[in-house]
Scaffold this motif. Structure first.
Motif, PDB file in Angstrom:
ATOM      1  N   ASP A   1       0.803  -1.222   0.000  1.00  0.00           N
ATOM      2  CA  ASP A   1       0.000   0.000   0.000  1.00  0.00           C
ATOM      3  C   ASP A   1       0.836   1.272   0.000  1.00  0.00           C
ATOM      4  O   ASP A   1       0.300   2.366  -0.182  1.00  0.00           O
ATOM      5  N   GLY A   2       2.141   1.148   0.248  1.00  0.00           N
ATOM      6  CA  GLY A   2       2.989   2.325   0.275  1.00  0.00           C
ATOM      7  C   GLY A   2       3.915   2.327   1.475  1.00  0.00           C
ATOM      8  O   GLY A   2       4.229   1.279   2.049  1.00  0.00           O
ATOM      9  N   ILE A   3       4.325   3.516   1.864  1.00  0.00           N
ATOM     10  CA  ILE A   3       5.226   3.696   3.007  1.00  0.00           C
ATOM     11  C   ILE A   3       4.448   4.349   4.140  1.00  0.00           C
ATOM     12  O   ILE A   3       3.700   5.306   3.925  1.00  0.00           O
TER      13      ILE A   3
ATOM     14  N   GLU B   1       2.543   9.839  18.450  1.00  0.00           N
ATOM     15  CA  GLU B   1       1.361  10.342  17.761  1.00  0.00           C
ATOM     16  C   GLU B   1       1.452  10.334  16.237  1.00  0.00           C
ATOM     17  O   GLU B   1       0.453  10.106  15.564  1.00  0.00           O
ATOM     18  N   THR B   2       2.614  10.616  15.701  1.00  0.00           N
ATOM     19  CA  THR B   2       2.720  10.775  14.252  1.00  0.00           C
ATOM     20  C   THR B   2       2.653   9.433  13.541  1.00  0.00           C
ATOM     21  O   THR B   2       3.421   8.515  13.841  1.00  0.00           O
ATOM     22  N   ASP B   3       1.725   9.327  12.606  1.00  0.00           N
ATOM     23  CA  ASP B   3       1.538   8.098  11.826  1.00  0.00           C
ATOM     24  C   ASP B   3       0.992   8.524  10.465  1.00  0.00           C
ATOM     25  O   ASP B   3      -0.187   8.850  10.332  1.00  0.00           O
ATOM     26  N   ILE B   4       1.862   8.543   9.462  1.00  0.00           N
ATOM     27  CA  ILE B   4       1.510   9.087   8.147  1.00  0.00           C
ATOM     28  C   ILE B   4       1.610   7.990   7.095  1.00  0.00           C
ATOM     29  O   ILE B   4       2.665   7.376   6.924  1.00  0.00           O
ATOM     30  N   ALA B   5       0.508   7.754   6.405  1.00  0.00           N
ATOM     31  CA  ALA B   5       0.481   6.756   5.331  1.00  0.00           C
ATOM     32  C   ALA B   5       0.654   7.460   3.988  1.00  0.00           C
ATOM     33  O   ALA B   5      -0.108   8.367   3.653  1.00  0.00           O
ATOM     34  N   LEU B   6       1.652   7.031   3.229  1.00  0.00           N
ATOM     35  CA  LEU B   6       1.917   7.577   1.896  1.00  0.00           C
ATOM     36  C   LEU B   6       1.771   6.448   0.885  1.00  0.00           C
ATOM     37  O   LEU B   6       2.495   5.448   0.952  1.00  0.00           O
ATOM     38  N   SER B   7       0.835   6.595  -0.029  1.00  0.00           N
ATOM     39  CA  SER B   7       0.640   5.557  -1.044  1.00  0.00           C
ATOM     40  C   SER B   7       1.727   5.680  -2.110  1.00  0.00           C
ATOM     41  O   SER B   7       2.382   6.721  -2.242  1.00  0.00           O
ATOM     42  N   TRP B   8       1.895   4.617  -2.888  1.00  0.00           N
ATOM     43  CA  TRP B   8       2.897   4.662  -3.955  1.00  0.00           C
ATOM     44  C   TRP B   8       2.541   5.705  -5.002  1.00  0.00           C
ATOM     45  O   TRP B   8       3.432   6.259  -5.661  1.00  0.00           O
ATOM     46  N   ASP B   9       1.258   6.008  -5.160  1.00  0.00           N
ATOM     47  CA  ASP B   9       0.859   7.064  -6.094  1.00  0.00           C
ATOM     48  C   ASP B   9       1.310   8.443  -5.610  1.00  0.00           C
ATOM     49  O   ASP B   9       1.497   9.359  -6.418  1.00  0.00           O
ATOM     50  N   ASP B  10       1.476   8.588  -4.297  1.00  0.00           N
ATOM     51  CA  ASP B  10       1.922   9.868  -3.735  1.00  0.00           C
ATOM     52  C   ASP B  10       3.429  10.060  -3.863  1.00  0.00           C
ATOM     53  O   ASP B  10       3.920  11.190  -3.825  1.00  0.00           O
TER      54      ASP B  10
ATOM     55  N   ALA C   1       7.157  10.083  -5.388  1.00  0.00           N
ATOM     56  CA  ALA C   1       7.914  10.237  -6.635  1.00  0.00           C
ATOM     57  C   ALA C   1       9.234   9.482  -6.567  1.00  0.00           C
ATOM     58  O   ALA C   1       9.643   8.829  -7.528  1.00  0.00           O
ATOM     59  N   SER C   2       9.917   9.570  -5.421  1.00  0.00           N
ATOM     60  CA  SER C   2      11.207   8.899  -5.277  1.00  0.00           C
ATOM     61  C   SER C   2      11.562   8.782  -3.803  1.00  0.00           C
ATOM     62  O   SER C   2      11.026   9.504  -2.957  1.00  0.00           O
ATOM     63  N   VAL C   3      12.478   7.862  -3.529  1.00  0.00           N
ATOM     64  CA  VAL C   3      13.025   7.696  -2.180  1.00  0.00           C
ATOM     65  C   VAL C   3      14.539   7.626  -2.323  1.00  0.00           C
ATOM     66  O   VAL C   3      15.051   6.868  -3.156  1.00  0.00           O
ATOM     67  N   ALA C   4      15.247   8.411  -1.540  1.00  0.00           N
ATOM     68  CA  ALA C   4      16.703   8.460  -1.677  1.00  0.00           C
ATOM     69  C   ALA C   4      17.369   8.551  -0.313  1.00  0.00           C
ATOM     70  O   ALA C   4      16.828   9.148   0.621  1.00  0.00           O
ATOM     71  N   ARG C   5      18.558   7.943  -0.227  1.00  0.00           N
ATOM     72  CA  ARG C   5      19.352   8.044   0.993  1.00  0.00           C
ATOM     73  C   ARG C   5      20.096   9.370   1.024  1.00  0.00           C
ATOM     74  O   ARG C   5      20.425   9.938  -0.009  1.00  0.00           O
ATOM     75  N   GLY C   6      20.365   9.840   2.231  1.00  0.00           N
ATOM     76  CA  GLY C   6      21.124  11.073   2.376  1.00  0.00           C
ATOM     77  C   GLY C   6      21.088  11.546   3.816  1.00  0.00           C
ATOM     78  O   GLY C   6      20.032  11.945   4.307  1.00  0.00           O
ATOM     79  N   LEU C   7      22.219  11.474   4.488  1.00  0.00           N
ATOM     80  CA  LEU C   7      22.274  11.868   5.892  1.00  0.00           C
ATOM     81  C   LEU C   7      22.207  13.385   6.020  1.00  0.00           C
ATOM     82  O   LEU C   7      22.876  14.118   5.298  1.00  0.00           O
ATOM     83  N   ARG C   8      21.385  13.827   6.954  1.00  0.00           N
ATOM     84  CA  ARG C   8      21.286  15.254   7.246  1.00  0.00           C
ATOM     85  C   ARG C   8      21.216  15.426   8.759  1.00  0.00           C
ATOM     86  O   ARG C   8      20.425  14.763   9.430  1.00  0.00           O
TER      87      ARG C   8
ATOM     88  N   PHE D   1      15.885  -0.775   3.899  1.00  0.00           N
ATOM     89  CA  PHE D   1      14.685  -0.003   3.573  1.00  0.00           C
ATOM     90  C   PHE D   1      14.625   0.261   2.070  1.00  0.00           C
ATOM     91  O   PHE D   1      13.579   0.059   1.430  1.00  0.00           O
ATOM     92  N   MET D   2      15.742   0.697   1.496  1.00  0.00           N
ATOM     93  CA  MET D   2      15.774   0.984   0.062  1.00  0.00           C
ATOM     94  C   MET D   2      15.580  -0.287  -0.760  1.00  0.00           C
ATOM     95  O   MET D   2      14.915  -0.258  -1.815  1.00  0.00           O
ATOM     96  N   ASP D   3      16.136  -1.395  -0.308  1.00  0.00           N
ATOM     97  CA  ASP D   3      15.938  -2.661  -1.017  1.00  0.00           C
ATOM     98  C   ASP D   3      14.457  -3.021  -1.075  1.00  0.00           C
ATOM     99  O   ASP D   3      13.962  -3.510  -2.105  1.00  0.00           O
ATOM    100  N   GLU D   4      13.746  -2.767   0.017  1.00  0.00           N
ATOM    101  CA  GLU D   4      12.313  -3.075   0.049  1.00  0.00           C
ATOM    102  C   GLU D   4      11.530  -2.109  -0.833  1.00  0.00           C
ATOM    103  O   GLU D   4      10.592  -2.515  -1.531  1.00  0.00           O
ATOM    104  N   VAL D   5      11.919  -0.844  -0.827  1.00  0.00           N
ATOM    105  CA  VAL D   5      11.239   0.156  -1.660  1.00  0.00           C
ATOM    106  C   VAL D   5      11.364  -0.197  -3.137  1.00  0.00           C
ATOM    107  O   VAL D   5      10.408  -0.040  -3.916  1.00  0.00           O
ATOM    108  N   ARG D   6      12.527  -0.699  -3.539  1.00  0.00           N
ATOM    109  CA  ARG D   6      12.758  -1.011  -4.958  1.00  0.00           C
ATOM    110  C   ARG D   6      11.852  -2.128  -5.474  1.00  0.00           C
ATOM    111  O   ARG D   6      11.719  -2.303  -6.691  1.00  0.00           O
ATOM    112  N   LYS D   7      11.230  -2.861  -4.575  1.00  0.00           N
ATOM    113  CA  LYS D   7      10.282  -3.889  -5.011  1.00  0.00           C
ATOM    114  C   LYS D   7       8.992  -3.280  -5.554  1.00  0.00           C
ATOM    115  O   LYS D   7       8.222  -3.948  -6.240  1.00  0.00           O
ATOM    116  N   TYR D   8       8.772  -2.002  -5.234  1.00  0.00           N
ATOM    117  CA  TYR D   8       7.496  -1.376  -5.590  1.00  0.00           C
ATOM    118  C   TYR D   8       7.645  -0.194  -6.541  1.00  0.00           C
ATOM    119  O   TYR D   8       6.687   0.176  -7.215  1.00  0.00           O
ATOM    120  N   ILE D   9       8.829   0.433  -6.589  1.00  0.00           N
ATOM    121  CA  ILE D   9       9.004   1.570  -7.507  1.00  0.00           C
ATOM    122  C   ILE D   9      10.330   1.429  -8.252  1.00  0.00           C
ATOM    123  O   ILE D   9      11.204   0.689  -7.858  1.00  0.00           O
TER     124      ILE D   9
END
Length: 218
Positions: free
Chosen positions: A118-120, A127-136, A138-145, A210-218
């Motif tokens: 269903d997405g991420i 309290e914070t619980d945000i559902a993001l569908s794959w349609d929402d 665009a991309s997922v990328a690593r990057g430490l900040r 996490f990125m390996d799992e994301v690549r299964k869907y996008i």
């Protein structure tokens, strides 16, 4: 000040008190729900999804607080045992505080980020619980900040509005959205309630998996 203005101000105060009490109650219930999930070994992960923790940076400090909370109960009990009323009050507060800290730890363990059909789903705190569908998404990328302490939760530029779900002031993944997307955040005011964002940054303990799992869907 007119009577109408005074009435509105008083109503606003009571409304804020009501919001605060409701939020406190929901947080308390979330604590006990997390403990229940921990005991039952049922993390909040949807069907077909995989969970990814974000507790590693705070695990040590949480464990220290839990140990200190447990140790202080018998110490204070020994000090005030001659005064039953004080003893009982401190005992109740001590047990409640220990339960709360343990529940907070359980919430980190039992409410991970998830990646699934269903997405991420991104989470933070109690309290914070945000559902993001794959349609929402665009991309997922690593990057430490690494941000300064007390940096704003929402960072705005001319072209973006990014929600920062930091752990110890750090994030290591950015989820860029296809379009401004409404997310619901705890609290009220400039950084609470419904907010339109174009990206979400999170911390994940294992960004590679996490990125390996994301690549299964996008």
């Amino acid at each position: 000040m007119s009577t109408a203005t005074s009435a509105r101000a008083e109503a606003s105060v009571w409304q804020r008190i009501g919001w605060f009490l409701k939020r406190a109650l929901l947080m308390e219930l979330s604590i006990y729900a997390s403990i229940g999930r921990f005991v039952a070994r049922r993390p909040a992960i949807g069907p077909g999804a995989r969970g990814f923790g974000f507790h590693r940076p705070v695990m040590t400090i949480l464990m220290i607080f839990i140990v200190l909370s447990a140790v202080e109960i018998p110490i204070f009990d020994l000090i005030v045992h001659r005064w039953p009323a004080v003893r009982i009050t401190l005992l109740v507060l001590g047990i409640w505080g220990l339960t709360w800290m343990f529940g907070l730890l359980c919430s980190y363990l039992m409410r991970p980020h998830t990646v699934g059909p269903d997405g991420i789903r991104v989470r933070a705190g109690l309290e914070t619980d945000i559902a993001l569908s794959w349609d929402d998404i665009a991309s997922v990328a690593r990057g430490l900040r690494v941000d300064e302490s007390k940096s704003p939760k929402i960072v705005e530029t001319d072209a973006s509005r990014t929600l920062m779900l930091r752990v110890n002031n750090e994030t290591d993944l950015e989820i860029e959205l296809e379009r401004p997307t409404i997310v619901r955040l705890p609290g009220h005011g400039a950084a609470g309630g419904e907010q339109a964002v174009t990206a979400v940054r999170i911390w994940v303990d294992d960004p590679v998996a996490f990125m390996d799992e994301v690549r299964k869907y996008i």
